[in-house]
Design an enzyme around this catalytic site. Structure first.
Site, PDB file in Angstrom:
ATOM      1  CG  ASP A 199      12.089  -2.352  -1.574  1.00 31.68           C
ATOM      2  OD1 ASP A 199      12.857  -2.664  -2.184  1.00 31.68           O
ATOM      3  OD2 ASP A 199      11.999  -3.356  -0.581  1.00 31.68           O
ATOM      4  CG  HIS A 200       8.261  -0.812  -7.271  1.00 31.75           C
ATOM      5  ND1 HIS A 200       7.637  -0.201  -8.432  1.00 31.75           N
ATOM      6  CD2 HIS A 200       7.962  -1.117  -6.504  1.00 31.75           C
ATOM      7  CE1 HIS A 200       6.188  -0.429  -7.864  1.00 31.75           C
ATOM      8  NE2 HIS A 200       6.613  -0.782  -6.763  1.00 31.75           N
TER       9      HIS A 200
ATOM     10  CB  SER B  59       2.353 -11.390  -1.818  1.00 30.50           C
ATOM     11  OG  SER B  59       1.474 -10.798  -2.391  1.00 30.50           O
ATOM     12  N   GLY B  60       4.323  -8.843  -3.431  1.00 36.23           N
ATOM     13  CA  GLY B  60       4.775  -9.021  -4.589  1.00 36.23           C
ATOM     14  C   GLY B  60       4.383  -8.054  -5.842  1.00 36.23           C
ATOM     15  CD  GLU B  61       3.228  -4.088  -7.734  1.00 35.87           C
ATOM     16  OE1 GLU B  61       3.175  -4.031  -8.856  1.00 35.87           O
ATOM     17  OE2 GLU B  61       4.050  -3.343  -7.517  1.00 35.87           O
TER      18      GLU B  61
ATOM     19  CG  ASN C  71       9.356  -4.325  -8.468  1.00 36.50           C
ATOM     20  OD1 ASN C  71       9.442  -3.830  -8.997  1.00 36.50           O
ATOM     21  ND2 ASN C  71       7.700  -4.039  -7.778  1.00 36.50           N
TER      22      ASN C  71
ATOM     23  N   GLY D 173      -7.927  -8.485   0.395  1.00 34.98           N
ATOM     24  CA  GLY D 173      -8.948  -9.340   0.499  1.00 34.98           C
ATOM     25  C   GLY D 173      -9.363  -9.729   1.639  1.00 34.98           C
TER      26      GLY D 173
END
Length: 320
Positions: free
Chosen positions: A36-37, A104-106, A109, A173
């Protein structure tokens, strides 16, 4: 381990993605995940259709496979109340086959809506609020919410399937595992890290759940051609989430990967016509405790039919 197929919106147009989804089901994959980008990582990939329109079409082109977003960021481009509505609709269209994968996204985008890209701790705080909102709406009834980042005023999902949409959350992590294992139905990660799986199961408020991994491969009858294509389109993959989440666009990814060599990519992505390198890479996820693994075939629509036939005849039987 259940084996899935990835609908990579970054390398394929929407019509071809839908055809590929049907072909992957026919080939025998257990589930399908959809990225989903808003943008591809590299200009060479060349695509970024709207994932939710693709998923709506895929629900009608398939009948058996589970569907999932891998993953949706519900905090900037989308308000979490709207994500809940989209997920509920796909669950109905698919007849209860959908899992909502969240992350949590990039920056790549999310910056497109003109907001500052927050620090990772703030992104986790936003995601935690979003999960509360989405879950509250999945409960049914009228829902309101007032948090530090989001407000919801008397919202209600009017169309809900009898099967509640499961929520999977991407972690990278120990900190994100501690935060999200208690509130998620499944874990998503891209590295075969046994410590993540073990901590997830210890931290969950209940029995062990699904742990979903993802593995890029580049099948081609010509190994040299596979290595070149993997380098062209997937050299960003080795940067790792902490770096990739911060880069703002395709130019930044190109600059960050300008010194990555073909042999570097081939060392991390199984390339060529043989089953065994893929089986060995998949086995690392199984040994780490993953229950599901989604494969990514690197390359656009023209590369998928050959891979799917290879998967049907050789790869899936070998993995199973």
């Amino acid at each position: 381990m259940r084996i899935g197929y990835t609908l990579m919106t970054e390398q394929t147009g929407p019509r071809e993605l839908v055809r590929g989804a049907a072909a992957a089901e026919e080939a025998g994959f257990d589930f399908e995940v959809c990225s989903d980008h808003y943008s591809p990582w590299l200009a060479e990939q060349g695509h970024a259709p709207y994932a939710w329109s693709v998923l709506g079409a895929v629900t009608q082109a398939t009948a058996r496979v589970e569907l999932m977003t891998l993953v949706t960021c519900p905090t900037m481009r989308y308000h979490p109340a709207v994500v809940a509505q989209k997920a509920a609709t796909v669950q109905l269209l698919s007849g209860g086959r959908f899992t909502l994968g969240l992350g949590s996204g990039e920056n790549l985008n999310e910056h497109v809506v003109g907001r500052d890209w927050p620090a990772v701790s703030a992104r986790h705080d936003r995601l935690a609020e979003a999960v509360q909102i989405i879950g509250g709406l999945f409960d049914g009834g009228v829902f309101s919410y007032a948090g530090d980042y989001f407000r919801v005023d008397a919202a209600k999902l009017w169309d809900l399937h009898s099967t509640r949409v499961p929520i999977a959350i991407a972690v990278s992590g120990a900190r994100s595992v501690r935060r999200f294992a208690p509130v998620a139905d499944a874990m998503v990660a891209v590295e075969p890290d046994a410590s993540l799986c073990a901590q997830w199961d210890r931290t969950r408020l209940g029995p062990p759940t699904r742990k979903i991994g993802q593995l890029p491969v580049c099948w081609d009858p010509d190994r040299d051609a596979a290595v070149r294509r993997a380098h062209e389109q997937f050299r960003w993959f080795g940067g790792g989430w902490p770096v990739n989440a911060e880069l703002p666009g395709t130019r930044a990814f190109a600059e960050a990967t300008q010194y990555v060599r073909e042999e570097d990519v081939a060392a991390g992505i199984p390339c060529g016509p043989d089953v065994e390198p893929i089986r060995e890479a998949a086995a690392r996820f199984a040994e780490a405790g993953f229950t599901d693994l989604a494969l990514v075939q690197v390359g656009g629509a023209e590369r998928q039919p050959g891979f799917l036939e290879f998967a049907r005849q050789e790869l899936l039987p070998a993995l199973r």
